[in-house]
Structures are given as structure tokens and as C-alpha cells.
Design a protein around this motif. Structure first.
Motif, PDB file in Angstrom:
ATOM      1  N   ALA B 336       0.853  -1.195   0.000  1.00 27.45           N
ATOM      2  CA  ALA B 336       0.000   0.000   0.000  1.00 27.45           C
ATOM      3  C   ALA B 336       0.884   1.238   0.000  1.00 27.45           C
ATOM      4  N   HIS B 337       0.375   2.342  -0.561  1.00 25.28           N
ATOM      5  CA  HIS B 337       1.147   3.595  -0.566  1.00 25.28           C
ATOM      6  C   HIS B 337       1.104   4.249   0.819  1.00 25.28           C
ATOM      7  N   ALA B 338      -0.082   4.212   1.428  1.00 24.73           N
ATOM      8  CA  ALA B 338      -0.285   4.763   2.769  1.00 24.73           C
ATOM      9  C   ALA B 338       0.272   6.171   2.956  1.00 24.73           C
ATOM     10  N   MET B 340       0.417   9.853   4.409  1.00 23.93           N
ATOM     11  CA  MET B 340      -0.014  10.250   5.756  1.00 23.93           C
ATOM     12  C   MET B 340      -1.424  10.837   5.757  1.00 23.93           C
ATOM     13  N   GLU B 341      -1.770  11.596   4.740  1.00 28.65           N
ATOM     14  CA  GLU B 341      -3.143  12.121   4.661  1.00 28.65           C
ATOM     15  C   GLU B 341      -4.008  11.080   3.971  1.00 28.65           C
ATOM     16  N   PRO B 342      -4.945  10.468   4.707  1.00 27.24           N
ATOM     17  CA  PRO B 342      -5.811   9.492   4.042  1.00 27.24           C
ATOM     18  C   PRO B 342      -6.569  10.169   2.889  1.00 27.24           C
ATOM     19  N   TRP B 423     -11.769   9.026   3.942  1.00 28.65           N
ATOM     20  CA  TRP B 423     -11.287   7.646   4.075  1.00 28.65           C
ATOM     21  C   TRP B 423     -10.602   7.530   5.432  1.00 28.65           C
ATOM     22  N   SER B 424     -10.843   6.435   6.112  1.00 26.89           N
ATOM     23  CA  SER B 424     -10.083   6.136   7.324  1.00 26.89           C
ATOM     24  C   SER B 424      -8.768   5.474   6.914  1.00 26.89           C
ATOM     25  N   ARG B 425      -7.869   5.284   7.873  1.00 31.60           N
ATOM     26  CA  ARG B 425      -6.631   4.561   7.545  1.00 31.60           C
ATOM     27  C   ARG B 425      -6.940   3.128   7.132  1.00 31.60           C
ATOM     28  N   GLU B 640       7.134  -4.217   5.020  1.00 30.45           N
ATOM     29  CA  GLU B 640       5.773  -3.960   4.517  1.00 30.45           C
ATOM     30  C   GLU B 640       5.256  -5.089   3.642  1.00 30.45           C
ATOM     31  N   ASN B 653      -4.150  -1.191   9.539  1.00 31.25           N
ATOM     32  CA  ASN B 653      -3.762   0.148   9.998  1.00 31.25           C
ATOM     33  C   ASN B 653      -2.271   0.101  10.322  1.00 31.25           C
ATOM     34  N   PHE B 654      -1.714   1.200  10.797  1.00 32.71           N
ATOM     35  CA  PHE B 654      -0.272   1.243  11.030  1.00 32.71           C
ATOM     36  C   PHE B 654       0.255   0.222  12.055  1.00 32.71           C
ATOM     37  N   PRO B 655      -0.561  -0.222  12.990  1.00 30.24           N
ATOM     38  CA  PRO B 655       0.029  -1.246  13.860  1.00 30.24           C
ATOM     39  C   PRO B 655       0.433  -2.517  13.102  1.00 30.24           C
ATOM     40  N   TYR B 657       0.613  -2.538   9.488  1.00 31.02           N
ATOM     41  CA  TYR B 657       1.292  -2.122   8.248  1.00 31.02           C
ATOM     42  C   TYR B 657       2.210  -0.995   8.691  1.00 31.02           C
ATOM     43  N   PRO B 659       4.778   1.755   9.516  1.00 26.62           N
ATOM     44  CA  PRO B 659       5.592   2.776   8.856  1.00 26.62           C
ATOM     45  C   PRO B 659       7.019   2.788   9.408  1.00 26.62           C
TER      46      PRO B 659
END
Lengths: 153, 719
Positions: B336-338, B340-342, B423-425, B640, B653-655, B657, B659
Motif C-alpha cells: 500500500a502507498h499509505a 499520511m493524509e488518508p 477515508w479512514s486509515r 511492509e 492500519n499502522f500497527p 502495516y 511505517p
């Protein structure tokens, strides 16, 4: 439900569902949009604000618990430490997309408010929860040290 | 932030009251100037108070375009850096197209390279107009006038730009203004030129789309199929109606999900999560990751397309005659690109169409897609471009996926109410348009002397551009260029090099991800070169140099960055660090990676990066992009991956996936190779060689050759 919050030194009355994360009250109701939404689960730090001077993740902090406490957002930052941090961020041109940087700066100000000569491991501990997908970390570390130097001088 | 004034108003109307000079190009591409922006497409505007505004046709996702494009204008104009501002251009491909593509958009690390002459010409034409206006005003020869930091001078006269804009706007620009020679540059190449977006991004005032709030606006979150390719059968909003702030829920007409409306973002997310939906998965991706990988392996057995210069039979024959063969299979996960701004955007009605507020990467893509969805002409779709909180490619899709969601939700409400799509994370991590899974199978034959005799390279991945409106340009003889770039067009001289390609088919959407096909191809090529060097007991740097012909300009510049990286890192034969180099987006990057390993615990300590990107317009931005591009690669290769269980994405989410963190970031030293060549890309090219440089360093330190990413799969732990 009505809540009276102290935001950036001023009383602000808001109408929100109990349990609403402070982040969404700050952003959607008070329109202080410098504080960002990144993950909603306190895993990225984009939403960092100060609660009585200490950095917290506002996305996972209920509005109810903010009542009676001093909340500071990036818009309300002031004082020597904040000025040193923001000046260092600009001097080093830390930002890329910039979206996480309000949170980074809030964490850095929190660190330097209690520790003006942080070690690398102090910086790791204070900044480790703030994610930056642009990977501006080299400059974040430099800027924290630069700001610390400005405060010592 | 409540937006009362849109930027389009700035460009179209504010000249009425006060004199201003606009300089740009007319629709035929000729330089044009005037006192309003209506007849020309301005690239620079100068106000009566002397303020200069550069108009950026490219969006800013952090890559530094607002600084770069402004530098080009300011340089030729001799403007004062502290009095030049930047604004984003409106959506108008006829005026603001990317000259590398022919439509308006940002990508392929092309913003500076395609704008380099265009923006300089606009700045130079504006300078010439001001000089001629001042000459007329003062009654002196234009040649007697000098310009510096926004001030014109002749003998004992001087005045700032603003004093001459009214007169300058009545003059016709020259056809071809004289541009500076590189030795006259004051701003281009200047190391400490401050970024234009630093101030707003350090005090919270910079506006991103997620910050836009319009009067009467409602928020919408989408309940999407948990599996790609699923379609909505029915839904029940009973629980959602219990959520405070809930407004409504409507099925999207394309079957993709349910639009859930609310009074604020938090309510929209909670109400959306409370929707019960039934899905038809008959056309969906229902497999596990392992089954998808097996399908890639099946496809590798008989490549569908030939992307190389040699036939597979010729490569096979050469390898059959070899003294030794090196074989390897490489596996790359979905990513995923992920940013920071969803993803998000705002759409509102206008008198004759709609207006988007968007960190918009591809305005022409959006106008094309939305015109079909809403039955409007592209010109009826205005786009106010604001800062984008990262993209890495995700904000431009050939389908304009998230803008289409917003338009559908806006249409369902009767096209009268401004709608903000949020969009949420979790939406982002599970939202597709991933860097696709990729499989490479390689067999290389070596002679007794270690020389390469033949190279059979097979790639399987889902094509990004086949089936999109960009197919005609990027797909030739069945080969999607983005599937094989970095292998089929390698700069190394490889004999009997066959490149076979098969297309993987899945409803899981895939997309360009910072450096596109090079994300996997560079890892394979540069790992293989390291393996070949080890197997033939040659120095990895010397091996690479031996495969390059310095008579060829591109290969010569590749050799240049390799030698620069070698020298800056003090690389010696027998060196136990990692080396890699790669050419992408017309830029050459070489990396030396230093890691420490204790057992399976690894830390990346330092990266030495050499880059040749032609003229470095903003050297500090180039350095920042090397740092960021390398960090983005590190994140991916370390840990990742997006995986599937019964077609459902397992991460959320980040936990899970994760960063890159400050604790992961190595020291980075960058050397920019001096060059007088035209500028080339810098946003992407550091990403491809960083991963294999680290992999080669990990091999040197641990003996573990990692051919399946992320590296944590091999039991490594990054500390």
C-alpha cells in the motif's frame, strides 16, 4: 452534549457526543485543522496536541477527559521552546508533504520543554511514535538538536 | 478551515481593480502577456506592489515542486526570493498540460524536467517586458537597465517590479526571450534556498483537502466490499441510524458499496462501520496470498509476451553451454502507498457544474472520469488544488477512484449539497491500487572465466496500464512497459538476455507506487549482480563497471554514479557492505549501504547515495528526495506487505502495516554529480537501488540472501 474546553488558552464551548475523540472536536467543530488525522488508533502521532503541556494523541483521547485541562494545538504554540523548534524546522527545511509535521513539532516541543539537551535515545523515545511516510527523519533529528542548541545558547 | 474564497477567483478576477502583469502562453504555445488572465494561461503574475506569484501546474505532495517551479520563474525574472509566492493552477489541460504527457498531471518524476524551459521562458519574458516598460518610462535604452532581486536600475533611477506592471502589460512579449546561461544562475543550483512550503507546514496553516470545510457540507464514508470485485447485494442501516450525527445511507449505483452520510467525520466513520451489508463475491478475488503466488509461478512456466531483445530459445542455448548457472526466484508482496493524509476530497455545486477541492495529482484524469459520471463537459469540472499529504502515486489513478466515489455520493444527494468524502486509515490500507505482487524467475549462465553468457529472465505481475485509457501509450506487443522496466531496458550490456512476461489476473487493483516497475526490477537486477560477483569472485563495483560502455552517454553516466558512490563511501575490493545502482526516470543513482547484524537483528546504519539528475535546480530538495526515496524503499523491503486470506486484506492500519520510524532511519550522505545536462527526475529514483543495496549488505553481514520480501520473512528483525 455540551462541553467547555480550554483550547489554546481560551474557553470554547462545543457540542459533541460523549466519547468523541478530541481530534474530531478540534478539527471538525473548532476548525483548528493544523492537528491532523492519520490513523485513529494512536499509532502515527499526526494528531499530537498538548494536554497540560504533555504530548497526547488526540485521536484516542475522549473529549470528556479534556474538560478542565489545558489543550494546546499547533495553532496555539507559543514561547521560547516552540519558537526554537519551528525556527529549526524551517532552517533545516524538514518538511516534505508536511502532513505529519504539526504532530512532529508538538512532540519535539514536548521533549525540549522538559529536556533541553536530549541524547539520540531521548529523541528516539520522544519522536518514535510520530510517523512520517516521506521519511524526513534525518532532518527531524537534526532540527531537534538544532532547536536544543538554540535554547542552550 | 472554512474556505470562502477559491483560488480560481484569484486568477480570473483580481486584476480588475488593481494593475497586474500576467505572463504565460497562449493556447498555441506562444508567449503571451496582459493585464488579465482571461486570454492567456499565466505562469507568472506580478502585482502593483511588486509581489510575484508563480503559478504551479503541478501539485505538491512533498516532492518540492512549489519550490522548484518558483525557482525557475524567479531565476529568469531576477525576482526577490522573499517576495515570490506560489499558487496552484486551475484544471485546464489546454493551458497547463504536463509536456511529457499532453494532459495535466504529476508523475513519473517529470515536474521539473517538463517545465524547465517553459517556466524559465515565462520568467524571462516577464523580465523583458518589465525592462522595456522601465526603459520607456525612464527614456533610457533597455540595454542600460539591470535587474536584481525584484528591482530595476539604470544610472541613478531605480524602481521595483510593481511600478512597471501597468505599462508592461500593454507590450507584446518577444517570441523567444534570451535565457540565462548556467554560469549566470543565482537561484538554480543554490544550496540554501528555503522551501516555499516550510512556513505553512510548520505552523499548521497549510491547507490540505481534509482541512476544507464548506457551508452546509456533509461528510460521507463508504462501506466497501471486503473483497476486491465484490458487489453489493443489500444493506441494513438500522444500527447506523443509532449513531449520533448520522444522516443517511444510499447504495452506490455501481454496486461498489454504500455511501453513509453524517454531520462530521467521526459520525461518518462510526455509522459506516455500523452498516450491515451483503455482498456477491462471485466475481471477486477469493484466494489466499499463497494461492495467488502459485498462480504467478504457473504463469512463469510459459511467458505470454517477449519483452527482450533475445528469444528465450537463444538465451536457453547460451545458458546450456555455460560452465556454471546462477538461478534465483524473487517474490514481491502487494504494497500500500499509505500517504499520511488518508484519501479525501470535497465536491460542491457551481452555477454550471461542480468544483473539487483536492490534493489533485491528475486534474485531467479527474475531469475525464467525472465528466462521464456526472454527464458534464470536462470544462464544467473545476478543481481547486491544495497541498497533498503525500501520495507516492496513490492520488492519481486511471479511474480517479476516490473522486468518483465523491461524485457518486454528491449525485445521490441531488447535486445541491457539498460533500466531503473521507477515508479512514483502514479504508486506505484495504483500499487497493497497490504495488502489485511480482514474481521474477531468473537463470544466468556464466563461462569458466565468470563472463555472462546468457540470461533468462521471466516476470509475472498484474499489468498496471493494460485496460486503462493509457494502454495505447504504454503497452506494445502485449507488454505493459511498467511490468518490465528496469529489466528489459537495463543499461548493463547483457548477452543473450531474454525477458519473458506473463500477466497475472485479479480484481485486486494495482497502481504505480513510487518508482513503479523499478520497485521490484531494480531489486532483482542488483541482487543478481551481487550474486554473480560473489559466485565469480569479482568485486561487485568492478563487475558493474565492466558491463557498461562509456561510449554510450547513458551507460557512461551510470558508471559515473557508481564511481562516485564507490569513492564517497571509500569502497575497496573485498568490502563487506552492500552496493547497488539503478537508472530510472532519466536519473542515475548508486547506493552503498552499511548495516550491522547481530544474529538475526539488523540495523541499517548509513547510506551513501550518489545521484546524477542533470542540473540540480534545488540541490537541497534533491538531497531531501534522496533521503525520502531511500526511506520509502527501506520501509518496504524491511517489513511492509499486504496479504490476503480468502480474498480479504489481513492488514488494517499502522500497527500491522508498520511505517518506518525515526529509530529505523540510517544516516544518509548524498553527493550530486555535477552536470550541465537538462534536469531529470528526483522523486522516485532513490527508491529502486536502496532496497538491493541493503539486501546486498545484509548478505555480506549475515550470509542470508533475501529473495522474498519483506526481509522480516527471512527471520530478520530490524532494531
Amino acid at each position: 452534549m455540551k462541553f467547555t474546553l480550554n483550547i489554546n488558552g481560551s474557553p470554547r464551548e462545543v457540542d459533541a457526543e460523549p466519547g468523541t475523540p478530541l481530534l474530531w472536536v478540534i478539527r471538525d467543530e473548532l476548525e483548528l485543522t493544523g492537528t491532523k488525522f492519520g490513523c485513529g488508533v494512536a499509532a502515527c502521532g499526526a494528531c499530537t496536541v498538548h494536554y497540560n503541556g504533555t504530548p497526547i494523541r488526540s485521536c484516542s483521547f475522549p473529549v470528556d477527559a479534556a474538560v478542565g485541562n489545558q489543550i494546546t494545538t499547533i495553532e496555539g504554540l507559543e514561547g521560547k521552546v516552540a519558537e526554537a523548534v519551528q525556527a529549526a524546522w524551517r532552517e533545516r527545511d524538514v518538511v516534505q508533504c508536511g502532513y505529519c509535521q504539526s504532530g512532529q513539532i508538538m512532540s519535539a516541543v514536548g521533549l525540549l520543554s522538559t529536556n533541553t539537551s536530549p541524547s539520540d535515545s531521548d529523541i528516539d523515545n520522544a519522536m518514535g511514535g510520530n510517523a512520517c511516510r516521506c521519511a524526513t527523519y534525518v532532518r527531524i533529528r537534526d532540527a531537534v538538536k538544532l532547536a536544543a542548541g538554540k535554547l542552550e545558547a | 478551515m472554512t474556505m470562502q474564497v477559491s483560488r480560481r477567483g484569484f486568477l480570473k478576477t483580481s486584476a480588475a481593480a488593481v494593475a497586474a502583469l500576467y505572463v504565460g502562453f497562449d493556447p498555441r504555445g506562444a508567449l503571451a502577456a496582459g493585464d488579465t488572465a482571461t486570454e492567456i494561461n499565466p505562469f507568472v503574475r506580478i502585482d502593483a506592489d511588486g509581489t510575484v506569484t508563480a503559478v504551479a501546474k503541478h501539485f505538491e505532495m512533498g516532492q518540492g515542486t512549489t519550490t522548484g517551479l518558483t525557482t525557475l520563474i524567479a531565476e529568469e525574472l531576477d525576482a526577490d526570493w522573499n517576495r515570490i509566492e506560489v499558487d496552484f493552477a486551475p484544471a485546464d489541460a489546454a493551458r497547463y498540460k504536463n509536456l511529457a504527457w499532453g494532459s495535466q498531471g504529476t508523475g513519473g518524476s517529470s515536474a521539473i524536467s517538463n517545465s524547465f524551459m517553459q517556466y524559465r521562458e515565462a520568467g524571462a519574458a516577464a523580465r523583458d517586458l518589465l525592462v522595456r516598460a522601465a526603459a520607456a518610462e525612464w527614456g533610457v535604452d533597455a540595454a542600460a537597465i539591470t535587474v536584481s532581486e525584484g528591482v530595476l536600475r539604470a544610472a541613478n533611477r531605480e524602481g521595483h517590479f510593481g511600478q512597471f506592471v501597468a505599462r508592461a502589460a500593454t507590450l507584446a512579449p518577444v517570441e523567444k526571450p534570451v535565457l540565462k546561461s548556467p554560469d549566470q544562475f543565482k537561484l538554480i543550483g543554490k544550496l540554501d534556498l528555503p522551501r516555499k512550503d516550510s512556513a505553512g507546514k510548520t505552523d499548521g496553516s497549510a491547507v490540505f483537502a481534509i482541512d476544507v470545510k464548506l457551508p452546509g457540507m456533509v461528510y460521507v464514508a463508504i462501506k466497501r466490499s471486503p473483497r476486491f470485485g465484490g458487489s453489493l447485494k443489500s444493506f441494513d442501516a438500522a444500527q447506523a441510524k443509532q449513531v449520533g450525527g448520522y444522516l443517511d445511507a444510499k447504495a452506490l449505483p455501481n454496486g461498489a458499496g454504500v455511501a453513509v452520510y453524517a454531520h462530521n467525520t467521526w459520525s461518518a466513520f462510526r455509522a459506516r462501520d455500523a452498516i450491515e451489508a451483503e455482498w456477491d463475491f462471485s466475481a471477486a478475488e477469493n484466494r489466499d496470498t499463497d494461492a495467488m503466488l502459485q498462480a504467478h509461478r504457473e504463469l512463469a512456466k510459459a511467458p505470454q509476451f517477449n519483452a527482450g531483445k533475445t528469444t528465450p530459445a537463444d538465451a536457453e542455448a547460451a545458458i546450456a553451454a555455460a560452465a556454471e548457472t546462477v538461478e534465483a526466484e524473487f517474490v514481491f508482496p502487494y504494497l500500500a502507498h499509505a500517504p499520511m493524509e488518508p484519501l479525501n476530497c470535497v465536491i460542491e455545486p457551481t452555477a454550471n457544474g461542480v468544483r473539487f477541492h483536492d490534493g489533485c495529482q491528475g486534474p485531467s484524469f479527474v475531469q475525464g472520469a467525472i465528466s462521464k459520471v456526472l454527464g458534464l463537459e470536462p470544462a464544467q469540472i473545476e478543481i481547486v488544488t491544495v497541498y497533498a499529504g503525500g501520495s507516492f502515486g496513490r492520488r492519481a489513478t486511471p479511474t480517479s477512484d476516490y473522486q468518483v466515489e465523491a461524485a457518486l455520493a454528491f449525485d445521490l444527494l441531488g447535486r445541491k449539497t457539498p460533500v466531503k468524502l473521507v477515508w479512514s486509515r483502514e479504508d486506505d490500507i484495504r483500499g487497493g491500487y497497490y504495488r502489485g505482487m511480482a514474481l521474477h524467475q531468473t537463470r544466468i549462465g556464466l563461462g569458466g572465466d565468470g563472463r555472462i553468457l546468457g540470461w533468462d529472465h521471466r516476470i509475472v505481475t498484474r499489468p498496471i496500464l493494460k485496460g486503462t485509457f493509457m494502454e495505447g501509450y504504454f503497452v506494445k506487443n502485449g507488454v505493459d512497459k511498467t511490468s518490465v522496466e528496469g529489466v528489459a531496458d537495463t543499461l548493463y550490456r547483457l548477452p543473450a538476455h531474454a525477458v519473458g512476461l506473463s500477466d497475472f489476473d485479479s480484481p485486486v487493483t494495482t497502481l504505480w507506487w513510487r518508482s513503479v516497475g523499478h520497485t521490484h526490477s531494480a531489486y532483482v537486477m542488483e541482487s543478481l549482480l551481487d550474486m554473480l560477483a560473489r559466485s565469480s569472485d569479482r568485486d561487485p563495483v568492478e563487475l558493474r563497471l565492466s558491463l557498461l560502455d562509456r561510449g554510450d552517454p547513458q551507460q557512461s553516466r551510470m558508471a559515473g554514479v557508481i564511481e562516485t558512490a564507490r569513492d564517497m563511501a571509500g569502497w575497496k575490493p573485498g568490502d563487506r557492505r552492500g552496493f547497488a545502482a539503478h537508472f530510472s526516470f532519466n536519473t542515475w543513482v548508486a547506493v552503498v549501504a552499511e548495516v550491522t547484524a547481530q544474529g538475526n537483528k539488523v540495523h541499517v546504519d548509513k547510506l551513501h547515495i550518489a545521484v546524477d539528475c542533470g542540473i540540480a535546480v534545488n540541490p537541497d530538495v534533491v538531497v531531501a528526495q534522496m533521503e525520502g526515496g531511500a526511506g520509502y524503499a527501506l520501509n518496504a523491503v524491511m517489513r511492509e506487505e499486504i496479504t490476503f486470506r480468502n480474498g480479504e486484506v489481513e492488514q488494517s492500519n499502522f500497527p500491522d502495516y508498520q511505517p518506518l520510524r525515526i529509530t529505523d532511519m540510517p544516516q544518509i550522505e548524498v553527493v550530486i554529480v555535477p552536470s550541465a545536462e537538462a534536469p531529470s527526475g528526483v522523486g522516485e529514483p532513490a527508491t529502486p537501488p536502496t532496497g538491493p543495496a541493503v539486501a546486498n549488505a545484509v548478505f555480506a553481514a549475515t550470509g542470508i540472501r533475501i529473495t522474498e520480501l519483506p526481509m522480516t520473512k527471512a527471520g530478520l528483525q530490524f532494531v
